[in-house]
Design a protein around this motif. Structure first.
Motif, PDB file in Angstrom:
ATOM      1  N   ILE A 136      27.147  34.172  78.188  1.00  0.00           N
ATOM      2  CA  ILE A 136      27.490  34.751  76.138  1.00  0.00           C
ATOM      3  C   ILE A 136      29.121  34.695  76.288  1.00  0.00           C
ATOM      4  O   ILE A 136      29.295  35.070  74.921  1.00  0.00           O
ATOM      5  CB  ILE A 136      26.673  35.942  76.448  1.00  0.00           C
ATOM      6  N   THR A 137      29.384  35.078  77.217  1.00  0.00           N
ATOM      7  CA  THR A 137      30.600  35.355  77.389  1.00  0.00           C
ATOM      8  C   THR A 137      31.590  33.899  77.432  1.00  0.00           C
ATOM      9  O   THR A 137      32.414  33.826  76.435  1.00  0.00           O
ATOM     10  CB  THR A 137      31.042  35.817  78.472  1.00  0.00           C
ATOM     11  N   PHE A 138      31.121  32.593  77.777  1.00  0.00           N
ATOM     12  CA  PHE A 138      31.944  31.176  78.435  1.00  0.00           C
ATOM     13  C   PHE A 138      31.266  30.783  76.210  1.00  0.00           C
ATOM     14  O   PHE A 138      32.633  29.625  75.446  1.00  0.00           O
ATOM     15  CB  PHE A 138      30.514  30.348  78.473  1.00  0.00           C
ATOM     16  N   ILE A 143      33.709  28.049  73.713  1.00  0.00           N
ATOM     17  CA  ILE A 143      33.222  26.983  72.512  1.00  0.00           C
ATOM     18  C   ILE A 143      33.816  27.684  71.015  1.00  0.00           C
ATOM     19  O   ILE A 143      34.373  26.875  70.638  1.00  0.00           O
ATOM     20  CB  ILE A 143      31.571  27.239  72.878  1.00  0.00           C
ATOM     21  N   LEU A 144      32.939  29.225  70.614  1.00  0.00           N
ATOM     22  CA  LEU A 144      33.988  29.472  69.838  1.00  0.00           C
ATOM     23  C   LEU A 144      35.368  30.012  69.539  1.00  0.00           C
ATOM     24  O   LEU A 144      36.064  29.719  68.091  1.00  0.00           O
ATOM     25  CB  LEU A 144      32.583  31.093  69.558  1.00  0.00           C
ATOM     26  N   ALA A 145      35.975  30.408  70.303  1.00  0.00           N
ATOM     27  CA  ALA A 145      37.278  30.801  70.334  1.00  0.00           C
ATOM     28  C   ALA A 145      37.733  28.722  70.573  1.00  0.00           C
ATOM     29  O   ALA A 145      39.145  28.815  69.569  1.00  0.00           O
ATOM     30  CB  ALA A 145      38.089  31.274  71.708  1.00  0.00           C
ATOM     31  N   ASN A 146      36.882  28.201  70.386  1.00  0.00           N
ATOM     32  CA  ASN A 146      37.871  26.493  70.270  1.00  0.00           C
ATOM     33  C   ASN A 146      37.607  26.072  69.418  1.00  0.00           C
ATOM     34  O   ASN A 146      38.562  25.034  69.020  1.00  0.00           O
ATOM     35  CB  ASN A 146      38.301  25.881  71.548  1.00  0.00           C
ATOM     36  N   ASN A 147      37.132  26.606  68.273  1.00  0.00           N
ATOM     37  CA  ASN A 147      36.168  26.470  67.135  1.00  0.00           C
ATOM     38  C   ASN A 147      35.725  24.943  67.316  1.00  0.00           C
ATOM     39  O   ASN A 147      35.387  23.967  66.508  1.00  0.00           O
ATOM     40  CB  ASN A 147      37.064  26.160  66.617  1.00  0.00           C
ATOM     41  N   SER A 149      32.116  22.370  67.999  1.00  0.00           N
ATOM     42  CA  SER A 149      31.217  21.911  66.593  1.00  0.00           C
ATOM     43  C   SER A 149      29.655  23.021  67.197  1.00  0.00           C
ATOM     44  O   SER A 149      29.230  23.340  68.367  1.00  0.00           O
ATOM     45  CB  SER A 149      30.801  20.659  66.002  1.00  0.00           C
ATOM     46  N   ALA A 150      28.598  23.092  66.002  1.00  0.00           N
ATOM     47  CA  ALA A 150      27.382  23.664  66.380  1.00  0.00           C
ATOM     48  C   ALA A 150      26.916  23.163  66.867  1.00  0.00           C
ATOM     49  O   ALA A 150      26.288  23.510  67.698  1.00  0.00           O
ATOM     50  CB  ALA A 150      26.968  24.524  65.184  1.00  0.00           C
ATOM     51  N   SER A 151      26.652  21.825  67.003  1.00  0.00           N
ATOM     52  CA  SER A 151      25.583  20.846  67.539  1.00  0.00           C
ATOM     53  C   SER A 151      26.783  20.661  69.110  1.00  0.00           C
ATOM     54  O   SER A 151      25.578  20.089  70.132  1.00  0.00           O
ATOM     55  CB  SER A 151      25.538  19.396  66.655  1.00  0.00           C
ATOM     56  N   PHE A 152      28.246  20.990  69.401  1.00  0.00           N
ATOM     57  CA  PHE A 152      28.089  20.687  70.722  1.00  0.00           C
ATOM     58  C   PHE A 152      27.991  22.282  71.464  1.00  0.00           C
ATOM     59  O   PHE A 152      27.750  22.105  72.749  1.00  0.00           O
ATOM     60  CB  PHE A 152      30.292  20.462  70.908  1.00  0.00           C
ATOM     61  N   GLN A 153      27.853  23.170  70.731  1.00  0.00           N
ATOM     62  CA  GLN A 153      27.798  24.502  71.050  1.00  0.00           C
ATOM     63  C   GLN A 153      25.904  24.469  71.396  1.00  0.00           C
ATOM     64  O   GLN A 153      25.685  25.205  72.463  1.00  0.00           O
ATOM     65  CB  GLN A 153      27.155  25.608  69.956  1.00  0.00           C
ATOM     66  N   ASN A 154      25.056  24.104  70.449  1.00  0.00           N
ATOM     67  CA  ASN A 154      23.798  23.605  71.219  1.00  0.00           C
ATOM     68  C   ASN A 154      23.430  23.079  72.396  1.00  0.00           C
ATOM     69  O   ASN A 154      22.657  22.972  73.323  1.00  0.00           O
ATOM     70  CB  ASN A 154      22.990  23.175  69.510  1.00  0.00           C
ATOM     71  N   GLN A 155      24.791  22.005  72.756  1.00  0.00           N
ATOM     72  CA  GLN A 155      23.953  20.515  73.627  1.00  0.00           C
ATOM     73  C   GLN A 155      24.442  21.598  74.711  1.00  0.00           C
ATOM     74  O   GLN A 155      23.788  21.794  75.470  1.00  0.00           O
ATOM     75  CB  GLN A 155      25.457  19.671  73.297  1.00  0.00           C
TER      76      GLN A 155
END
Length: 363
Positions: A136-138, A143-147, A149-155
């Motif tokens: 969750i912290t990562f 991921i979110l701090a570096n903006n 994409s949503a697809s990258f986040q899911n991957q």
């Protein structure tokens, strides 16, 4: 006379720390920078760059001293974080597991790169101590701090779950990680006129045949460049796509017009191993080269849309639907597992939309 300036910068390019030498267009400076061993031009960075070594930095100052002002305010140190030895061993085990399960090379690369970024983030923490909260912290701080994409986040989240399940034998509850809703994007579709213009643009018969086959059979780029001569069955007028996405084989009808074009191409190029080969005999044509072919066609046709090769596949499916082909057949031709994937083309088909009369017309 204006003072000429070069700007030095240090950044990571293609996973390596590089020294950038930036300046406006100047043949004299270009010749000077080419004196540096291994100097390369990057179209992406719009700059010359060399290996980040003390020797190269000293040479840059020596070459340009007294000739130009040197701006080195962006020449800040870059700390390259490496994963621990323990993590490297486990990442290798994970890669071997993916290979043994016959995951595609692209999936293996995506998953291993995702895990590597996660393990770098926790390079000081033993893997056995990593918990759901760390994921969750990562997610929040990387991921979110570096903006990303949503697809990258899911991957990344999927890769982390699989990594801990197979290598560490630990279950990571990904439901605790806030996952984005996947945006419902419509496929990009070209008109038949635009497709014809693109396919008529190449003067090279190989280029024409490759682009035409993608559209006429609804192929993915990877499926096209993996085709072998025997995959074209001229007796039954079909193309056999072997080991497509999801490790599935399928067949698709072969247009008579395409068959004539392929015969013309075959007589001229005589491919041996792959249907479409690169400059070296027996080597498959690169997807990058095919993308460049498409770009050249777009310049010739003056189509300004950001067309990609996959647009031809989307257009094939949509044009089939608009001509009355049953959605179930289109699903089989495209190699989709679920009919829901194919149903998205109903949202971009204009056949029925054009029958709707706008109330504006009655004003």
């Amino acid at each position: 006379m204006a003072v000429k300036i070069i700007q030095l910068e240090r950044l990571i390019h293609q996973k390596q720390v590089r020294l950038l030498v930036r300046f406006g267009f100047d043949d004299y400076f270009k010749n000077l920078v080419q004196e540096l061993e291994g100097a390369l031009w990057s179209n992406t960075l719009k700059s010359w760059h060399v290996d980040d070594t003390d020797e190269n930095l000293t040479k840059i100052y020596a070459i340009f001293k007294d000739k130009v002002d040197i701006d080195d305010t962006f020449l800040v140190p870059i700390v390259v974080v490496k994963i621990s030895e323990e993590a490297a061993v486990m990442l290798n085990d994970f890669t071997l597991w993916l290979k043994s399960k016959r995951y595609s090379p692209n999936t293996i690369k995506t998953y291993t790169e995702s895990i590597k970024s996660f393990l770098k983030f926790y390079h000081n923490k033993p893997i056995a101590e990593i918990t759901n909260q760390d994921v969750i912290t990562f997610n929040n701080e990387y991921i979110l701090a570096n903006n990303y994409s949503a697809s990258f986040q899911n991957q990344v989240v999927n890769a982390i779950k699989l990594f801990f399940k197979t290598v560490e034998n630990k279950m990571i509850d990904v439901d605790l990680v806030h996952r984005p809703k996947r945006p419902k994007l419509l496929p990009n579709v070209l008109s038949k006129g635009e497709v014809k213009a693109i396919l008529d643009a190449p003067t090279n018969v190989k280029h024409k045949a490759m682009l035409s086959l993608i559209y006429s059979c609804g192929l993915r780029c990877g499926e096209l460049i993996n085709l072998k001569p025997n995959d074209i069955d001229s007796c039954r007028n079909i193309v056999v796509i072997r080991n497509g996405k999801g490790k599935k084989d399928r067949i698709t009808p072969l247009s008579i017009k395409i068959l004539d074009l392929l015969r013309e191409y075959f007589k001229k190029y005589k491919p041996s191993t792959y249907l479409f080969e690169g400059q070296n005999k027996g080597e498959k044509y690169s997807d990058r080269s095919l993308q460049l072919v498409l770009k050249q066609c777009l310049r010739k046709t003056k189509i300004t849309k950001p067309v990609a090769l996959h647009w031809l596949r989307h257009s094939y499916a949509t044009h089939l639907l608009e001509s009355g082909t049953d959605l179930r057949y289109i699903q089989e031709l495209l190699g989709h597992n679920s009919s829901k994937t194919t149903e998205i083309y109903t949202h971009v088909s204009t056949k029925n939309l054009q029958l709707i009369k706008s109330p504006f017309d009655d004003l």
